[in-house]
Enzyme design. Sequence first.
Site, PDB file in Angstrom:
ATOM      1  N   LYS A 145      37.670  81.144  -3.428  1.00 52.44           N
ATOM      2  CA  LYS A 145      37.322  80.813  -2.070  1.00 52.44           C
ATOM      3  C   LYS A 145      35.838  79.943  -2.300  1.00 52.44           C
ATOM      4  CE  LYS A 145      36.353  82.782   2.378  1.00 52.44           C
ATOM      5  NZ  LYS A 145      36.436  84.159   3.455  1.00 52.44           N
ATOM      6  N   SER A 198      39.625  83.734   7.362  1.00 58.17           N
ATOM      7  CA  SER A 198      38.975  82.658   6.998  1.00 58.17           C
ATOM      8  C   SER A 198      39.387  82.179   5.265  1.00 58.17           C
ATOM      9  CB  SER A 198      37.423  82.731   6.956  1.00 58.17           C
ATOM     10  OG  SER A 198      37.173  83.658   5.975  1.00 58.17           O
ATOM     11  N   SER A 223      39.030  88.685   7.138  1.00 61.04           N
ATOM     12  CA  SER A 223      39.236  87.519   6.429  1.00 61.04           C
ATOM     13  C   SER A 223      40.245  87.405   4.934  1.00 61.04           C
ATOM     14  CB  SER A 223      38.208  86.637   6.094  1.00 61.04           C
ATOM     15  OG  SER A 223      37.746  86.029   7.171  1.00 61.04           O
TER      16      SER A 223
END
Length: 485
Positions: A78, A153, A177
């Site tokens: 990420k 996310s 997330s």
Amino acid sequence: MELHELTIHELHQKLKKREVSSVEATKAVLARIEQVEPHVNAFITVTTDEALKSAEEADKRIAAGEIDTLTGIPVALKDIFLTRGIRTTCGSRILENFVAPYDATSWARLKEHGAVLVGKLNQDEFAMGSSCESSAFGVTRNPWNLECTPGGSSGGSAAAIAARQATATLGTDTGGSIRQPASHCGCVGLKPTYGRVSRYGVIAYASSLDQVGPVTRDVTDCAVLLGAVAGYDPLDSTSVNLPVPDYTKSLVSDVKGVKVGLPKEYYIAGLDPDVKAVMESAIATYSKLGAEFVEISLPHTDYAVATYYLVATAEASSNLARYDGVRFGHRSSAAKSLIEMFAKSRAEGFGPEVKRRIMLGTYALSSGYYDAYYLKAQKVRTLIMQDFLTAFENVDVILTPVAPTPAFRIGEKVNDPLQMYLSDIFTIPVNLAGTCGISVPAGFSTGGLPIGLQLIGRPFGEETILRAAYAFEQATEWHRQKAKI
Ligand code: GLN
């Protein structure tokens, strides 16, 4: 099976036997990225040259007989993890050109094992969101249905696994997330106990809730990756100095006599019928495997979302104060004074969701409102934590849905922040309580979208949830389904 389709443990066997090289595996993954990225947009940055270089180094290590499970494995992170020499944007314009001078501890640990970085993954801006739609780098699409969001996310982390653009990925989870996108994309995603994995070098959103964790193709890979990143780090004062167990020892397909709690507050009227059906069939599978069910109560569940949006935004407003155009990130060229430069840099650099949260958090912390909002939220957080500790006096794990619906359509909730916030209703309490949870593929909606189940464990009970997850996985075929892209 093609090289980009293999799990960590499958590819490891081939690397060990020298049937393939890391360079070959990395090239296969890079080719797959090139092929599907125009449809999925899981990556913000693809690190082709660096990847091929580290794959060559990994092959040298392997030739010298130095191989462990992660050596030569193509992974992606990420874009919230700092990577020395490679830009880290956190999905924001304000960090569009930011290159960190050091590595996040979790990435440094994977690097030590010889893992190969193929790129940095899309996410909601500063990890604020549940759909990847707040990224400044475009939305990521769900490989199972390109009209749908992958969740967020860590949407890029889950989409990349579903589309086979990396062998494994890391995400972060502040309110769901990792688990929610894993559920929406048919992956395994684990949020470790607060303190289990170092947060050093992970861009902070809400520091008392943020945790790093794996997003993988199956439970075995999840155990391998968690073991590699977990453990004490002197550079993160909230990391806990407890020995890291060998999580692969938890991969035992046996839940006989395991007591599974079903919280009555999570099995509510209004749950999407597809999610309800998946949960019913998961309960039936666990029953057949010999688990025992106990109805439990987590009485403060109703307050979790409100509590989270006070605690998380308060911490975010403080953490994001550092983006002032002075030390790093975007600086406005339109400003005529110092104060104007602060204001304009932030106004130009942050997107609307981030601004909304900074305003909410600043308000909750302001004198006169602090006691009524922030302090009250902290007290309710303690009650939520106690709910879990009480429940764990009688059960070993808690089984719940991950999200109230399967993946939603792009644009469906983006104009209604409250609807978006409610999609984390089953994951947020785990972060507030500081404990661990895992999302495991458990079925499909009538529209063909994956749906996960969530297993919640005691603080530092990762071994128990991995074992329960593994038993379920071995008894079902859900994790073997793949998106047609
Ligand atoms: N969707 C939640 C939020 O927007 C959780 C995000 C996260 O876990 N980083 O805050």
